[in-house]
Design a protein around this motif. Sequence first.
Motif, PDB file in Angstrom:
ATOM      1  N   TYR A  84       3.101 101.508  79.036  1.00 58.29           N
ATOM      2  CA  TYR A  84       3.224 102.226  77.778  1.00 58.29           C
ATOM      3  C   TYR A  84       2.953 103.720  77.976  1.00 58.29           C
ATOM      4  CZ  TYR A  84       2.816  97.639  75.459  1.00 58.29           C
ATOM      5  OH  TYR A  84       3.008  96.355  75.045  1.00 58.29           O
TER       6      TYR A  84
ATOM      7  N   GLU B 113      -0.580 102.090  83.074  1.00 59.53           N
ATOM      8  CA  GLU B 113      -0.659 100.890  83.910  1.00 59.53           C
ATOM      9  C   GLU B 113      -0.034  99.681  83.207  1.00 59.53           C
ATOM     10  OE1 GLU B 113      -4.712 100.342  84.957  1.00 59.53           O
ATOM     11  OE2 GLU B 113      -4.831 102.165  86.186  1.00 59.53           O
ATOM     12  N   ALA B 114      -0.126  99.662  81.877  1.00 58.46           N
ATOM     13  CA  ALA B 114       0.412  98.535  81.104  1.00 58.46           C
ATOM     14  C   ALA B 114       1.883  98.732  80.730  1.00 58.46           C
ATOM     15  CB  ALA B 114      -0.424  98.329  79.849  1.00 58.46           C
TER      16      ALA B 114
ATOM     17  N   ILE C 271      -6.138  90.619  79.559  1.00 58.01           N
ATOM     18  CA  ILE C 271      -6.454  91.012  80.932  1.00 58.01           C
ATOM     19  C   ILE C 271      -7.959  91.206  81.013  1.00 58.01           C
ATOM     20  CG2 ILE C 271      -6.111  92.728  82.752  1.00 58.01           C
ATOM     21  CD1 ILE C 271      -3.459  93.436  81.437  1.00 58.01           C
TER      22      ILE C 271
ATOM     23  N   GLN D 177      -3.385  96.832  70.576  1.00 60.69           N
ATOM     24  CA  GLN D 177      -3.972  96.591  71.893  1.00 60.69           C
ATOM     25  C   GLN D 177      -5.372  97.181  71.842  1.00 60.69           C
ATOM     26  OE1 GLN D 177      -3.508  98.877  75.753  1.00 60.69           O
ATOM     27  NE2 GLN D 177      -2.131  97.167  76.171  1.00 60.69           N
TER      28      GLN D 177
ATOM     29  N   THR E 238      -9.354  97.387  73.727  1.00 62.09           N
ATOM     30  CA  THR E 238     -10.109  97.207  74.970  1.00 62.09           C
ATOM     31  C   THR E 238     -11.579  97.048  74.629  1.00 62.09           C
ATOM     32  OG1 THR E 238      -8.505  98.576  76.156  1.00 62.09           O
ATOM     33  CG2 THR E 238     -10.638  98.197  77.218  1.00 62.09           C
TER      34      THR E 238
ATOM     35  N   THR F 100      -1.404  88.877  75.009  1.00 64.87           N
ATOM     36  CA  THR F 100      -1.831  89.084  76.397  1.00 64.87           C
ATOM     37  C   THR F 100      -3.333  89.308  76.464  1.00 64.87           C
ATOM     38  OG1 THR F 100      -1.477  91.477  76.276  1.00 64.87           O
ATOM     39  CG2 THR F 100       0.382  90.149  77.053  1.00 64.87           C
TER      40      THR F 100
END
Length: 438
Positions: free
Chosen positions: A245, A242-243, A386, A356, A358, A384
Amino acid sequence: MIEYRNLRVALLGAGSVGSQTARLLLEHADELASRVGAKLELAGIAVRNTSAKRDVELPAELYTTDAEALITSSDIVIELMGGIEPAKSYIIQALTSGADVITANKALLAEHGDELFEIADQVGAQLYYEASVAAAIPILRPLRESLAGDRINRVMGIVNGSTNYILDRMDRFGDSAEDAAAVALELGFLEADPTLDVEGYDAAQKVTILASLAFHTSVPVASVHREGIASVTLEQVRAAREAGYVIKLLAIAERLADPDTGVESISARVYPALISRQHPLATVHEGKNAVFVEAEAAGSLMFYGAGAGGVETASAVLGDLVSAARRHVAGGPGVAQKAHASLPIVPVGSIETRYQFTLEVADEPGVLATVATVLASHRVSVETVIQTASTDTEASGTATLVIGTHTAREASLSATVTELANLGVVTAVKSVLRIEGI
């Protein structure tokens, strides 16, 4: 009719690669002789059990259990047994007897390569090992010869087909890790004991060999930072897609320079990482391998192809056999492999990369500010963010934060994640992945 001199070739091991090597050597004997200028006689195949059933049918009279006698009566010895012993002892015996040696034994080279190269240098023999990394893909010879006059800054690649097959199925078909591994096992991409592949040991051995060649420095396998794919989940793979990658298990060796002193060092590491779907390595599917080389003059180069398989690996073995035979015909000592640069190898905490991660956090005011304060305290800059409210009824009152960072020192990024995990407003660190290939 051209009369060729005769070179005796000993083969140690008759597994998948060994059997295919013997078959091709016998079938293409005349063509190989014309390329080399000498007849390549398969003098014998050393095995533990001469009567064992094998996939490739070969003349029974070739098999022998007397490996030592076969070695001492041969000009070139091909070791395809695998493992450390007795392969190491047989290779030393072959080299000291004056024979050139060809091997695909990545584990042996990663652990004892320096010792074997030193012996070869002392006696004027040659040790060939193209098939030890990425099977059919010609990557070692380009590093050793074609790019010898250039300055290589980075080697990054997918060098384990089993893990690439699993991650690729998860990405393209939505398989769980367990289902993808089951298919890989059924199709022969994965061993019954997948530890060497899944935990990254195989890739670490290969990056040791790549780094040693690329940077003319001895790189012990113990100095390679290693992480496997056992912790990669389907949820992470979907979030990566979705990102923009894809998750790949990467083997990376790069030249580093201290910004203040200019002193150079080497980093060698293996871990699953996010790669932009626009990067060439993102298009490597199924069990294929690919190695991306960044050189100062040549620029970016990519080597792609079959990274495993009996006949594919045999292709690389025979390429080395032709080189060894030509050297015998021409005469002269072998070319020594010198690890003359002796650059220091730094721990993974010294590299600079991007993360990255989460987080599952409390869905309340001020959480983002609290998280941002922790990042700032470790001098980690956010690229970034989200934030989404949780749709899980069991996790009501929580939200998900996906944070992408700018480049920072690995040690700082790791410390940031550790501190975030201990925050009261963070209920879980759901995913931590590095971003590579930018």
